[in-house]
Design an enzyme around this catalytic site. Structure first.
Site, PDB file in Angstrom:
ATOM      1  N   PHE A 195       0.886  -1.178   0.000  1.00 37.58           N
ATOM      2  CA  PHE A 195       0.000   0.000   0.000  1.00 37.58           C
ATOM      3  C   PHE A 195       0.917   1.219   0.000  1.00 37.58           C
ATOM      4  CE2 PHE A 195      -1.962   3.673   1.695  1.00 37.58           C
ATOM      5  CZ  PHE A 195      -3.334   3.580   1.558  1.00 37.58           C
ATOM      6  N   GLU A 196       0.842   1.997  -1.061  1.00 35.75           N
ATOM      7  CA  GLU A 196       1.514   3.293  -1.070  1.00 35.75           C
ATOM      8  C   GLU A 196       0.790   4.205  -2.043  1.00 35.75           C
ATOM      9  OE1 GLU A 196       5.630   2.727  -2.155  1.00 35.75           O
ATOM     10  OE2 GLU A 196       5.165   2.419  -4.278  1.00 35.75           O
TER      11      GLU A 196
END
Length: 382
Positions: free
Chosen positions: A267-268
């Site tokens: 997740f980014e």
């Protein structure tokens, strides 16, 4: 009365004929519109409308959700897309971009198209970007795979190393991302626990943020044994790339020991100008020449985190604390009441409450450039 009745009949017939003509005209226009312009709610993909459709003209940011995914992971990524739409994207319609080192099957494409009304794009990786680094040899790589096979997860995996190198230095160079300012990385078989009542891309832009994350684990030392040593050499050789202040103290302590803290990059949300910058490209090329993506198992998460901490200030990095998220292995769910009210979380989604790296993230601050260089010049005490 007879003349009046006759006139009345003729007027009534004319009126009925006029209604019939109007009805026929409306039907023909509607039918023509159905043939020429499909409803806007239908999903579209790159094969139908071309790449430039990723540029929004409806007030959205130039952004998309991006997944590197295999055909065999269709059901896992369908689950992710459904949750993304339900929690966030059904209010915005940001595009989804799916990348694969092989051609996507029609089954995969149809499985995505029928699931979302957002634009969807399917791309194949360039052989120039997906493959063995030119700075390593096949023989030494095979030796490293055999040596590390039982030392840690994916220790003997060649394809995992290809993925880590690609995510570290090439994903943002794919043609489908060329016109994007931001990307949100998504993966198969993850969970989003909370409704997101705002646009994270716009939040990033409005607050001048560069890098956004949710979970901060600690990397296994055996996978990154020489990452900090290699990084310090780059810093010493390229001091002009450093800002006057940076958040390097999160990844390296005051004794120049690598903390192994990293942003879990599955997740980014990232301002892609960072990855496209001269400084990041120089850093990636330096790492690639060192061979650690293959001879060790440098992951894109510690690489991204090291780069962000060295090249950015703390105020340019953001913890999306309000976005409950789980990737197989660990998860995060907000505990603050004003955030938790939008979430439905399982009992074990509380990793960030005990994360040492999250605690360190809250405790340390920026240091000056000369202090960062002093850390780089210290002997490694690890």
């Amino acid at each position: 009365m007879a003349p009046l009745t006759s006139h009345f009949k003729r007027a009534l017939v004319a009126f009925i004929a006029l209604l019939g003509m109007l009805t026929l005209y409306k039907y023909s226009r509607d039918a023509s519109a159905d043939l020429v312009a499909p409803p806007r709610s239908l999903p579209i993909d790159v094969d139908e409308i071309g790449r430039n459709a990723t540029i929004p003209n409806n007030g959205l940011q130039r952004a998309a959700m991006v997944a590197l995914v295999r055909n065999s992971e269709l059901q896992g990524i369908r689950s992710t897309v459904r949750q993304m739409d339900d929690r966030f994207n059904n209010k915005y319609g940001y595009p989804y971009i799916f990348l694969n080192d092989e051609d996507f099957t029609e089954e995969f494409k149809e499985g995505i198209r029928t699931l979302t009304t957002a634009p969807v794009y399917f791309g194949k990786l360039s052989t120039e970007h997906w493959g063995l680094s030119p700075y390593v040899t096949e023989e030494k790589v095979q030796e490293a795979l055999k040596l590390n096979q039982n030392r840690y997860m994916y220790g003997g995996s060649y394809s995992y190393r290809l993925m880590c190198r690609y995510q570290s230095g090439f994903v943002y160079k794919h043609d489908l991302l060329k016109d994007l300012d931001y990307y949100w990385r998504i993966e198969p078989d993850v969970n989003y626990y909370c409704d997101i009542p705002y646009d994270p891309f716009k939040y990033m832009k409005d607050n001048k943020l560069i890098y956004g994350f949710t979970i901060t684990p600690m990397e296994k030392l055996e996978t990154v044994e020489t990452l900090w040593e290699t990084t310090r050499k780059w810093m010493i050789a390229n001091p002009d790339y450093l800002q006057e202040k940076s958040f390097i103290h999160w990844v390296v302590n005051e004794k120049s020991v690598y903390t192994r803290c990293h942003f879990w990059s599955n997740f980014e949300i990232v301002d892609l100008s960072f990855y496209r910058s001269e400084a990041y490209e120089s850093y990636f090329q330096h790492l690639d020449r060192a061979g650690g993506f293959f001879y060790e198992r440098w992951g894109d998460a510690p690489v991204h985190s090291m780069a962000a901490s060295i090249l950015l200030r703390k105020e340019q990095i953001h913890w999306f604390e309000d976005i409950g998220y789980r990737h197989p292995g660990m998860g995060h769910c907000p505990t603050k009441p004003e955030m938790a009210v939008r979430c439905v979380c399982p009992a074990n989604a509380n990793y960030m409450q005990r994360s040492l790296c999250n605690r360190r993230y809250g405790e340390v601050n920026n240091i000056y450039k000369h202090q960062a260089l002093e850390l780089a010049e210290m002997p490694d005490k690890q």
